[in-house]
Motif scaffolding. Sequence first.
Motif, PDB file in Angstrom:
ATOM      1  N   ILE A  70      18.861-107.857  -7.084  1.00  0.00           N
ATOM      2  CA  ILE A  70      18.875-108.411  -7.504  1.00  0.00           C
ATOM      3  C   ILE A  70      16.961-107.409  -7.842  1.00  0.00           C
ATOM      4  N   LEU A  71      16.360-107.085  -6.688  1.00  0.00           N
ATOM      5  CA  LEU A  71      14.839-106.960  -6.665  1.00  0.00           C
ATOM      6  C   LEU A  71      14.752-104.958  -6.223  1.00  0.00           C
ATOM      7  N   LYS A  72      16.355-104.791  -6.441  1.00  0.00           N
ATOM      8  CA  LYS A  72      16.515-103.418  -6.415  1.00  0.00           C
ATOM      9  C   LYS A  72      15.598-102.462  -6.994  1.00  0.00           C
ATOM     10  N   PHE A  73      14.251-103.185  -8.497  1.00  0.00           N
ATOM     11  CA  PHE A  73      13.935-102.451  -9.542  1.00  0.00           C
ATOM     12  C   PHE A  73      12.821-102.322  -8.346  1.00  0.00           C
ATOM     13  N   PHE A  74      11.858-103.391  -7.455  1.00  0.00           N
ATOM     14  CA  PHE A  74      10.767-102.588  -7.027  1.00  0.00           C
ATOM     15  C   PHE A  74      10.946-101.741  -6.133  1.00  0.00           C
ATOM     16  N   LEU A  75      12.744-101.246  -5.462  1.00  0.00           N
ATOM     17  CA  LEU A  75      12.580 -99.343  -5.455  1.00  0.00           C
ATOM     18  C   LEU A  75      12.569 -98.887  -6.611  1.00  0.00           C
ATOM     19  N   ALA A  76      13.652 -99.368  -7.726  1.00  0.00           N
ATOM     20  CA  ALA A  76      13.775 -98.225  -8.747  1.00  0.00           C
ATOM     21  C   ALA A  76      12.193 -97.690  -9.318  1.00  0.00           C
ATOM     22  N   ILE A  77      11.481 -98.288  -8.960  1.00  0.00           N
ATOM     23  CA  ILE A  77       9.712 -97.837  -9.750  1.00  0.00           C
ATOM     24  C   ILE A  77       9.321 -96.763  -8.239  1.00  0.00           C
ATOM     25  N   VAL A  78       9.729 -97.057  -7.168  1.00  0.00           N
ATOM     26  CA  VAL A  78       9.052 -95.835  -6.452  1.00  0.00           C
ATOM     27  C   VAL A  78       9.980 -94.464  -6.616  1.00  0.00           C
ATOM     28  N   ILE A  79      11.349 -95.183  -7.165  1.00  0.00           N
ATOM     29  CA  ILE A  79      12.031 -94.084  -6.815  1.00  0.00           C
ATOM     30  C   ILE A  79      11.804 -92.662  -8.374  1.00  0.00           C
ATOM     31  N   VAL A  80      11.649 -93.336  -9.549  1.00  0.00           N
ATOM     32  CA  VAL A  80      10.832 -92.811 -10.656  1.00  0.00           C
ATOM     33  C   VAL A  80       9.458 -92.005 -10.090  1.00  0.00           C
ATOM     34  N   SER A  81       8.926 -93.631  -9.663  1.00  0.00           N
ATOM     35  CA  SER A  81       7.241 -92.638  -9.173  1.00  0.00           C
ATOM     36  C   SER A  81       7.320 -91.516  -8.640  1.00  0.00           C
ATOM     37  N   MET A  82       7.347 -91.234  -7.911  1.00  0.00           N
ATOM     38  CA  MET A  82       8.315 -90.867  -5.903  1.00  0.00           C
ATOM     39  C   MET A  82       8.949 -88.929  -7.251  1.00  0.00           C
ATOM     40  N   MET A  83       9.287 -89.400  -8.292  1.00  0.00           N
ATOM     41  CA  MET A  83       9.686 -88.153  -9.255  1.00  0.00           C
ATOM     42  C   MET A  83       8.384 -87.661  -9.939  1.00  0.00           C
ATOM     43  N   ALA A  84       8.197 -88.700 -10.798  1.00  0.00           N
ATOM     44  CA  ALA A  84       7.135 -88.846 -11.407  1.00  0.00           C
ATOM     45  C   ALA A  84       5.852 -87.478 -11.445  1.00  0.00           C
ATOM     46  N   ASN A  85       5.508 -87.330  -9.808  1.00  0.00           N
ATOM     47  CA  ASN A  85       4.440 -88.245  -8.867  1.00  0.00           C
ATOM     48  C   ASN A  85       4.670 -86.168  -8.788  1.00  0.00           C
ATOM     49  N   GLU A  86       5.895 -85.307  -8.733  1.00  0.00           N
ATOM     50  CA  GLU A  86       5.403 -84.212  -8.479  1.00  0.00           C
ATOM     51  C   GLU A  86       4.736 -83.811  -9.874  1.00  0.00           C
ATOM     52  N   SER A 163      20.276 -93.011  -8.065  1.00  0.00           N
ATOM     53  CA  SER A 163      20.369 -92.004  -9.015  1.00  0.00           C
ATOM     54  C   SER A 163      20.159 -91.696 -10.189  1.00  0.00           C
ATOM     55  N   PHE A 164      20.253 -92.611 -11.043  1.00  0.00           N
ATOM     56  CA  PHE A 164      20.490 -92.510 -12.387  1.00  0.00           C
ATOM     57  C   PHE A 164      18.469 -92.919 -12.390  1.00  0.00           C
ATOM     58  N   CYS A 165      17.760 -93.603 -11.837  1.00  0.00           N
ATOM     59  CA  CYS A 165      16.117 -93.821 -12.138  1.00  0.00           C
ATOM     60  C   CYS A 165      16.125 -91.954 -11.610  1.00  0.00           C
ATOM     61  N   LEU A 166      16.212 -91.411 -10.936  1.00  0.00           N
ATOM     62  CA  LEU A 166      16.030 -90.216 -10.072  1.00  0.00           C
ATOM     63  C   LEU A 166      16.185 -89.362 -11.125  1.00  0.00           C
ATOM     64  N   PHE A 167      17.139 -89.233 -11.521  1.00  0.00           N
ATOM     65  CA  PHE A 167      17.284 -88.282 -12.661  1.00  0.00           C
ATOM     66  C   PHE A 167      16.975 -88.896 -13.570  1.00  0.00           C
ATOM     67  N   LEU A 168      16.685 -89.546 -14.107  1.00  0.00           N
ATOM     68  CA  LEU A 168      15.467 -90.390 -15.916  1.00  0.00           C
ATOM     69  C   LEU A 168      13.789 -89.685 -15.331  1.00  0.00           C
TER      70      LEU A 168
END
Length: 278
Positions: A70-86, A163-168
Amino acid sequence: MKRLLSIELQKIWKNRASRVLTLTYFILLTFIALIASIKFDIGNFKLHFAELGIFNFPYIWHFNTYIAAILKFFLAIVIVSMMANEYSYGTLKQNLIDGMSKKEFVLSKFITVLMFALVSTVFIFIMSMILGLSFSSYTEIGIIFTDLDYLLAYFIKLVGFFSFCLFLGILVKRSAFAIGFLFVWNILEAIIIAVLNYQIFPNNDYDRNFTQFLPLEAMSNLIVEPITRLSVVKSIGNQIGVADSKIYSVDYLAILIVSAWIVIFMLMSYKLLKKRDL
């Protein structure tokens, strides 16, 4: 591969928001242990969660992986931000100028996803062992290591979701919009499931033949909710005439489906980045 992971970890650790979210995620995971100390003592009503058997082997593997997921959304934000910051900081273009190929770039992100999922899985394993050995009524070796496939399901669930978050993140380029798209997709899947369940196939399970292949639904099917599996809950259900026909074991078909989605998400990420003019 080690070099690619090192580059990504430096980017994450140097970003204050990502660093805080990552630490918050693992700190919150440790709060599962606090459930053992929760007690209700109101008159004749007494409730101690640890005494309900939630930390008994092998049930603890099911309970802890479900709660942690359930808490995976915290790391999901990190994954999405990791790509957006690029895109925001221009590091993607700089990495390509420095000689990194687009294939290596996507691979570095996927390695990071695997690392987050693996570290989280090991963390849950260690914490569950400590809690189980402290509170479980069953400490025989054979019982302790029963149902460890929940850890495999947990790992696959995290890798699939990240992986889904990374793609998004690659698709949308902005973390806020990517997270928003994730919630929209979640709602879309819920609508599809509701329509199939209540309109098209109201009296049978044919809807599951299709919905089990939806990405988020497949991830959800990996670990079924564990609360109704507790003996005390089953006892109450039997007393009021509610039969429990739910299957609680890990669905290996769901593991195959999510694994297929992981491959699809990573291939789409690479194809999208390859075609995009940076």
